[in-house]
Structure formats: structure tokens, C-alpha cells
Design an enzyme around this catalytic site. Structure first.
Site, PDB file in Angstrom:
ATOM      1  N   GLU A 162       0.860  -1.185   0.000  1.00  0.00           N
ATOM      2  CA  GLU A 162       0.000   0.000   0.000  1.00  0.00           C
ATOM      3  C   GLU A 162       0.893   1.230   0.000  1.00  0.00           C
ATOM      4  OE1 GLU A 162      -1.531   0.922   4.311  1.00  0.00           O
ATOM      5  OE2 GLU A 162      -1.661  -1.241   3.986  1.00  0.00           O
TER       6      GLU A 162
ATOM      7  N   LYS B  97       9.289  -0.479   4.896  1.00  0.00           N
ATOM      8  CA  LYS B  97       8.986   0.762   4.195  1.00  0.00           C
ATOM      9  C   LYS B  97       9.978   0.911   3.050  1.00  0.00           C
ATOM     10  CE  LYS B  97      11.584   3.485   7.619  1.00  0.00           C
ATOM     11  NZ  LYS B  97      11.521   4.618   8.583  1.00  0.00           N
TER      12      LYS B  97
ATOM     13  N   ARG C  43       2.190   9.618  16.327  1.00  0.00           N
ATOM     14  CA  ARG C  43       2.810   8.286  16.471  1.00  0.00           C
ATOM     15  C   ARG C  43       3.582   8.151  17.764  1.00  0.00           C
ATOM     16  NH1 ARG C  43       7.875   7.141  12.611  1.00  0.00           N
ATOM     17  NH2 ARG C  43       8.926   6.504  14.514  1.00  0.00           N
TER      18      ARG C  43
ATOM     19  N   LYS D 272       2.769   4.557   0.995  1.00  0.00           N
ATOM     20  CA  LYS D 272       3.264   5.219   2.206  1.00  0.00           C
ATOM     21  C   LYS D 272       2.900   6.691   2.065  1.00  0.00           C
ATOM     22  CE  LYS D 272       7.280   5.654   5.223  1.00  0.00           C
ATOM     23  NZ  LYS D 272       6.931   7.012   5.679  1.00  0.00           N
TER      24      LYS D 272
ATOM     25  N   GLU E  29      -3.025   7.550   8.514  1.00  0.00           N
ATOM     26  CA  GLU E  29      -2.245   8.726   8.152  1.00  0.00           C
ATOM     27  C   GLU E  29      -3.170   9.930   8.104  1.00  0.00           C
ATOM     28  OE1 GLU E  29       1.870   9.674   7.025  1.00  0.00           O
ATOM     29  OE2 GLU E  29       0.877   7.848   7.723  1.00  0.00           O
TER      30      GLU E  29
ATOM     31  N   ARG F 115       1.666  10.116  10.807  1.00  0.00           N
ATOM     32  CA  ARG F 115       1.093   8.909  11.379  1.00  0.00           C
ATOM     33  C   ARG F 115       0.242   9.289  12.589  1.00  0.00           C
ATOM     34  NH1 ARG F 115       3.512   3.652  12.016  1.00  0.00           N
ATOM     35  NH2 ARG F 115       1.905   2.206  12.741  1.00  0.00           N
TER      36      ARG F 115
END
Length: 565
Positions: free
Chosen positions: A247, A417, A269, A249, A294, A254
Site C-alpha cells: 500500500e 517501508k 505516532r 506510504k 495517516e 502517522r
């Protein structure tokens, strides 16, 4: 206060992660409550004093020391706490002063009004030696800068029981012996947002004297799961595309959006609550549970670049006009809890299915499901990463094992990532300023610029990392040898068409900015290479930079390398 000052001093001079762990662990073992709890809060960034400001400290020292001398000293040292701790004069009345305990300082500052803080600080500075003054001012301003992350401090706390590491669980199930087993840092993070400093209950549990504090406060923050950077050469040979969901980024921040039993909160985050800056988002979310996702500005259902979201970040309140111009929403990619059920132990496939159902029932543009990227092999995924159809709103890809549970921290293997390659330009060093902490003796913060059509330099960004310690020494010498003017702590460095130092600067993105003379602002710039070999006249131009910005806004592929001559 003396033990806390010694801890900070030794941490600031220690590079080794394991050595830092031992220092904090030993301090927490030896220090009684509540001092050790306040120290842990300070080390994790969870202790602040709204009434104490750096400007107040400067006024206090300028009342005791010649302001010009202080200004010169501050310019040279580069760190407010260090400068004041060294230049603060001994009291003239010779009255005996007792050094305060850490808990005394914290209690007094938490109760004090704005007009009471300065006299308190002055009295403590009179009573303390230079190292204690430095620690006091670091505590008051919240700028510890000692190279210790919040997670590392919590890891040290998990180690405070002397026999915790070596004691095995009792096969007969004796609770007293079972409690000697080591505590995992993720267990501390699980309860962290349900407890308050000075953490007396936390230490009682860590030392085996009490049960674990309950983490079940409604609206609480859950420790996030983080991804490791993908090493294309090493990892792709070991990974199978069929095992991983892909998916985008997203290029936002976050967040964790939580609504439980009438308590609604939005967290960053790191667990900082940011609900006040996004009331429109919180009012629109109606699910019951905790969603990981996000935070982005959403326009007509499409995520906007990070620059749009930046207009709303770091604000305590927002007005209707700003919310209308930059409507925010959450792009959801994981479901941690729903209707009172903890889902983190379930595999990603099941969490994803539950999440899709929650988003479908929710409706509205404030909550959207992060789409999965369909791909057959790594080559196809690499092409999508290089030129994503979602344009500048994505900074790369995420790979997540379909069978992965949601684990706190950064486990190796379940999530990766895969960020897009950074943009790169060649710019000319224009200004330099001293750093902080360990770098207070070096000119380590650099402003760089590109050429205009008129042949002048215009600043386009600042960077203070990306170089080695040896390169820092070389840069510092260049600045000192070629300073042409001074503006307080800032040095103007010789930069002409026929003479100047070229820096290869890497950065994640560009945005238009009316606050900057050049009209652009960079995201996450860093020095990727020092071009000692390149003439200053061959650095990039503002026309190059604006062309890159147009390409980014148009959703084009990576054109960064074409900017380098």
C-alpha cells in the site's frame, strides 16, 4: 538534583546505546520515589513547564551579568543552558543555600504562576554548582539533547529489577518468582498513557512489589508498530511477493484515532494528543475503536501533498477558515480495536477485513480506507514506486506480511517501508551557525542557496546532518576560514560565482512558501555529499528548483537526478 545532573552529564558524553541503558538503569535503581519518576518523565519528554520560558532565563542572567558579555558568550557557546551555567555569578549575600531535590524543583514549578518562576530559578541557580545549573536549565526548558530516545529510557526502566534478567519463571507457578521475569519494553508502552508521573505504580510493578497498572483507560493510546527500511539488494532475494500486501506510504503524519466509551482522541505516532488542532476530524469520526492511519488534507476524496497539511500542524487551535481551506481526514490502514475488542493479535488479513467494514459503515470523506496496491512481482512494484499514480501525496510504499500481528516497536520482517529516492540538488553554502550540545563548538547548521537569473544566491533551505564527524571538522574550518560577515551567532560565508563551497543536498519534497525569499521550502533537507570538486557557478538555479516543484505538483516521476549538473 545532584544525581540527576550527573546522569544528564554522563549521558551527554556517552555515545554507546548499551552504556546509556546502564546509566539510566542504575540511576533508576538507586534513586528513590518520586525523584526517579520525575527524571523518567523528563527523559521521555513527558515533563514540561508552561510558565518557564527561555526568554525568562535570558532576562535573569542579563540582570546579573553584563548583557553584552552574556551575548558574546552565548554566541560562542551556542547553548543557553551551558552558557548560563558557566557565567552565572556567585551570590553576593553569602547566605547558605541548600541544593534542591529534583522533586522540589518539579513541585514548585508545577504550582508556580508566571511571575513566580523567575525568582525560583534564580534562587536555585545561586544554590547549585555549574553542572547542577546546566541540568536545572535543561529540565526547565525541556531541551535535554542528550541522545536518548523515549523508548530507550523505557527500556532502561524495564531492567531496574537486579535479578530480572537472570531469574527464570517458576515451573510451579509461584507468583512471587514469576514476577522476577524480565519486563518487555512494549509492556511498559502499553500502560504508559494510562499512568502519570512520577510513576510510583509503574516502579512498584517493575520491582515486583505490585500488579501491573491497568492499561484499559478508554481513549488510550496503543504503542505503534513501525516498519524497517527495505534493503532492495538483500531483502527481495528472501521475500515472496505473495506473502506481502503493498500500500502507499502516504506523505502525511502517522496518527491513531480513538473513540471509546465517549472518549475521542487523536494521537501522533509518539503518543502526543493533537485532538485540539483537528476538531473537524474528531467531530466527524463516529466509529467505536482505535484506528491506525495517516492524517492528510483531503480534497474531493483525494489526499493532498504534505505541504497542505503543514499549514495545520503545530497549532493548539484552528479557526473555521483554516479548516475549510485545508480539510483534514484519516487514511486508515489498520484497526487495533473495535467495540471493546483488542484486535492486534489477529493477522493482517482479518484486521484489514474488519477495517474495511468499519470504513464502509462510516461514510464521509474524513475517514477513508488506504487502497492496496496490486502487483505481480517486485519489478512491477518498483515501477509503481518510481512513478505512483497518486503523485506527490505518497512518499513510497509499505510492504506488510498478510499473516502479521500488530506488534509494538520495530520488529524485523513483518513490515517494510520502501521510500522513493530523494530529490537532489547542488547548492552553495551561504551561512553557518553553531550547533547545540556536543556540536556547540562547531559551525554545524548550514543555510544553502541556488543561483537566480541575476547571478545572485537565494536561500532555499537549511541542513544540520548528513555528514560525518570528520566532514564536520572540515566544514567548520571552511566556515571559519571564509567568514565575511557576522550577524550575532550566524556567520556569512564567502559565496561567489568564482568561489564557494557546493553541497549536494538531498530532500524529500518541495512546497511553495510565501514566507521564504526564494518562494519554496524543502522537506527534510540533509547534506548528502560535499562537492569540494565542483565550482560554485555550476550549482543549480532557482529555475531548476521551480521546475522540479512543478513536476512534483503535477504528479510526475522522479526528476531529481536531472537537476544535478
Amino acid at each position: 538534583m545532584r544525581a540527576f545532573a550527573e546522569l544528564l552529564d554522563r549521558l551527554s558524553l556517552t555515545a554507546s546505546r548499551n552504556a546509556k541503558l546502564v546509566l539510566v538503569r542504575d540511576y533508576l535503581r538507586a534513586t528513590p520515589d518520586p525523584d526517579r519518576g520525575w527524571a523518567l518523565a523528563a527523559l521521555t519528554g513527558d515533563l514540561g513547564f508552561d510558565a518557564a520560558k527561555p526568554a525568562m532565563i535570558r532576562k535573569a542572567v542579563e540582570a546579573r551579568v553584563d548583557p553584552v558579555l552574556f551575548g558574546w558568550s552565548y554566541d560562542y557557546v551556542g547553548d543557553l543552558a551551558e552558557t548560563v551555567s558557566l557565567i552565572w555569578p556567585a551570590p553576593t549575600d553569602h547566605r547558605p543555600n541548600r541544593e534542591p531535590e529534583l522533586s522540589e524543583v518539579v513541585d514548585a514549578l508545577r504550582r508556580a504562576g508566571r511571575n513566580e518562576v523567575r525568582p525560583l530559578i534564580e534562587g536555585w541557580l545561586d544554590a547549585l554548582e555549574p553542572k547542577g545549573r546546566w541540568a536545572l536549565l535543561k529540565l526547565v526548558t525541556g531541551a535535554l539533547r542528550i541522545g536518548l530516545s523515549a523508548r530507550l529510557a523505557k527500556t532502561a526502566a524495564a531492567m531496574i529489577r537486579p535479578d530480572a534478567v537472570s531469574a527464570p519463571p517458576d515451573p510451579d507457578g509461584d507468583e512471587r518468582t514469576q514476577s522476577l521475569a524480565p519486563v518487555d519494553v512494549s509492556d511498559i508502552e502499553e500502560v504508559w498513557h494510562a499512568i502519570d508521573p512520577p510513576y510510583v505504580d509503574l516502579f512498584a510493578w517493575l520491582e515486583g512489589r505490585a500488579e501491573r497498572p491497568s492499561p484499559d483507560a478508554p481513549g488510550r493510546f496503543r504503542p505503534v508498530m513501525l516498519a524497517v527500511a527495505l534493503d532492495e539488494a538483500a531483502d527481495f532475494a528472501k521475500l515472496s511477493p505473495a506473502d506481502y500486501a503493498a500500500e502507499w506510504k502516504w506523505d502525511g503524519i502517522r496518527v491513531q484515532a480513538v473513540r471509546e466509551q465517549g472518549v475521542a482522541k487523536l494521537y501522533s505516532r509518539t503518543g502526543d494528543e493533537i485532538s485540539g488542532a483537528f476538531p473537524d476530524v474528531m467531530q466527524a469520526l463516529t466509529f467505536e475503536g482505535a484506528i491506525d492511519g495517516e492524517l492528510l488534507v483531503m480534497r474531493e476524496g483525494q489526499p493532498a501533498p504534505f505541504g497542505d497539511l503543514q499549514q495545520r500542524l503545530n497549532r493548539k487551535t484552528v479557526d473555521a477558515k483554516l479548516m475549510a481551506a485545508h480539510p483534514a481526514g484519516v487514511m486508515a490502514y489498520d484497526l487495533l480495536a473495535a467495540d471493546g475488542e483488542d484486535l492486534r493479535s489477529l493477522p493482517l488479513t482479518e484486521r484489514r477485513a474488519r477495517l474495511a467494514a468499519v470504513v464502509a459503515q462510516h461514510g464521509g470523506e474524513r475517514l477513508q480506507l488506504s487502497p492496496q496496491v496490486e502487483y505481480a512481482d517486485w519489478d512491477q512494484l518498483a515501477r509503481l514506486r518510481a512513478d505512483p499514480p497518486v503523485g506527490a501525496a505518497a512518499e513510497g510504499l509499505m510492504l506488510k506480511r498478510w499473516d502479521s500481528s500488530y506488534l509494538a516497536g520495530r520488529p524485523k520482517g513483518p513490515w517494510f517501508k520502501w521510500k522513493r529516492d530523494p530529490h537532489v540538488i547542488d547548492a552553495v553554502l551561504m551561512y553557518a551557525q553553531r550547533g547545540h550540545g556536543k556540536r556547540s563548538s562547531f559551525y554545524s547548521d548550514y543555510t544553502f542557496g541556488v543561483w537566480t537569473d541575476e547571478g545572485a544566491l537565494t536561500p532555499v533551505g537549511k541542513a544540520y546532518f548528513g555528514f560525518t564527524d570528520e566532514e564536520l571538522k572540515q566544514l567548520d574550518k571552511f566556515v571559519r576560514d571564509h567568514t565575511v560577515e557576522r550577524f550575532g551567532p550566524v556567520r556569512s560565508v564567502r559565496a561567489e560565482r568564482d568561489f564557494g563551497l557546493v553541497l549536494e543536498v538531498a530532500f524529500e519534497g518541495l512546497q511553495r512558501s510565501s514566507r521564504h525569499k526564494s518562494g519554496v521550502a524543502m522537506r527534510f533537507p540533509r547534506v548528502s555529499r560535499i562537492r569540494w570538486d565542483k565550482p560554485a557557478r555550476e550549482a543549480n538555479t532557482i529555475t531548476d528548483v521551480m521546475a522540479l516543484l512543478d513536476a512534483i505538483e503535477g504528479g510526475g516521476g522522479r526528476v531529481a537526478k536531472s537537476l544535478k549538473n
